[in-house]
Design an enzyme around this catalytic site. Structure first.
Site, short mmCIF file in Angstrom:
data_model
loop_
_atom_site.label_atom_id
_atom_site.label_comp_id
_atom_site.label_asym_id
_atom_site.label_seq_id
_atom_site.Cartn_x
_atom_site.Cartn_y
_atom_site.Cartn_z
N ARG A 40 0.82 -1.15 0.07
CA ARG A 40 0.09 0.09 -0.16
C ARG A 40 0.85 1.38 -0.16
NH1 ARG A 40 -3.13 -3.60 -0.47
NH2 ARG A 40 -5.25 -3.75 0.17
N GLU A 86 -4.66 3.99 6.42
CA GLU A 86 -4.31 3.61 5.10
C GLU A 86 -4.96 4.87 4.17
OE1 GLU A 86 -6.35 1.77 1.71
OE2 GLU A 86 -5.66 -0.07 2.36
N SER A 89 -10.67 -0.56 3.21
CA SER A 89 -9.84 -0.94 4.66
C SER A 89 -9.35 0.52 5.11
CB SER A 89 -8.48 -1.63 4.39
OG SER A 89 -8.88 -2.88 3.67
#
Ligand code: EPU
Length: 338
Positions: free
Chosen positions: A163, A333, A237
């Site tokens: 990520r 995130e 997420s």
């Protein structure tokens, strides 16, 4: 290029935050990037928006929001083995995945149904079910807002990680990704190692899957677990899965023998943040207009009328509770804007 003022972004961010951009424009052609330089002194700073699926607006952005709407897919090269495609940054990610499946181009099927755009995919190196886009990207093309010219980076210079990429660090806020080049195989090399996919294919009664079957399995898993942003505001997420030293994982295992963990290398293990949040008693937890999703604890949801600040406060509560229980600090995130 038209510049709008006080432009509502309600439908342009998947959390459904009712915010307004001080200035707003749509970029329909890469050539228009050159105009940005002339107009910037009047309207900057710029905030580039793709699908708005990984952003949390904390307040009305006092910025010039540029929505990347550059469209188009072109074939750069084709052999018996593979194709090279150039895909414009404003293409919708899932539509591109379906285009690949229809044409028999393999590699992106595990990434079906991820919200967002092609131009946003390299920024956080999107990934799901054992595959990340870094495996298939060859080059990223962009307009550099400071250098005021088109530039590109090869895969190896994008510093892709979990990520993560150079676009979240040195190049953060400095580029508009106009196109991404992909190399995709014409022969199915399926990656169905991720447990859920195997189970889903079995449930579907498929023993020799093709790329469409894998895509259908992923769509079924995601639809069952993840809330549809068109119905419940969310950004997938909200936290990253933390990577910890083996010894930390072993300590957790001593108390919870079934604790899931995936070895990253000889020293570290990736722990599912969703499990940590669930074990902290927060799955399905609600706080006013926001909550932790009842089927996937990694997803924070806008239950209706929430502000960015409400979601942020909930994320603080989740981080603090998990830290207290496990001594592990979760990292967000989703990108905060404001
Ligand atoms: N789990 C729980 N409680 C939950 C959900 C999951 O305990 O509420 C545990 C289960 O043990 C499960 C494990 O967590 O085996 C992993 O769950 P899952 O397969 O759903 O994946 P994840 O680690 O929670 C990551 C990505 C997702 C991606 C899935 C599938 C991150 C931050 N998230 O989630 O990506 O779809 O794997 O590959 O890495 C996103 O980034 O927006 C996203 C949805």
């Amino acid at each position: 290029m038209q510049v709008y003022t006080d432009y509502p972004l309600d439908t342009l961010n998947t959390f459904g935050m009712k915010v307004k951009a001080a200035f707003f424009s749509e970029l329909r052609d890469a050539k228009e990037c050159e105009q940005l330089a002339q107009l910037a002194p009047q309207y900057a700073p710029i905030l580039v928006l793709g699908g708005g699926s990984n952003m949390l607006f904390l307040n009305n952005p006092k910025r010039w929001v540029i929505k990347n709407e550059i469209k188009g897919i072109s074939l750069l090269e084709e052999t018996d083995e593979y194709v090279q495609l150039r895909v414009s940054g404003g293409e919708v990610w899932h539509e591109f995945v379906l285009y690949c499946i229809d044409n028999g181009y393999c590699g992106l099927e595990n990434l079906s149904l991820i919200p967002g755009t092609v131009g946003a995919a390299p920024i956080q190196n999107i990934g799901a079910y054992g595959v990340e886009v870094k495996r298939h990207i060859t080059k990223v093309h962009f307009w550099h807002l400071e250098h005021q010219r088109f530039e590109s980076l090869d895969n190896k210079d994008c510093n892709f990680g979990y990520r993560d990429s150079v676009f979240k660090h040195d190049l953060k806020g400095k580029v508009i990704i106009t196109a991404v080049d992909w190399r995709l195989s014409k022969h199915a090399q399926l990656d169905v190692s991720y447990g859920n996919i195997k189970d889903e294919l079995q449930r579907m009664g498929i023993s020799r899957p093709g790329i469409k079957d894998v895509s259908d399995a992923v769509i079924a898993i995601r639809t069952a677990k993840l809330p549809n942003p068109a119905e419940i505001g969310n950004a997938g997420s909200f936290f990253k899965n933390p990577v910890v030293e083996h010894s930390v994982y072993q300590k957790i295992k001593a108390v919870y023998p079934d604790a899931p963990g995936y070895a990253v290398d000889e020293n570290s293990t990736k722990l599912p943040a969703a499990w940590l949040i669930e074990q902290s008693g927060l799955k399905g937890y609600q706080q006013g207009a926001v909550g932790v999703h009842h089927r996937q604890a990694l997803v924070l949801v806008n239950l209706g009328g929430a502000t960015g600040e409400d979601i942020y406060q909930l994320s603080e509560h989740v981080i603090n509770t998990v830290k207290e229980k496990f001594g592990i600090s979760l990292e967000r995130e989703v990108q905060m804007v404001g």
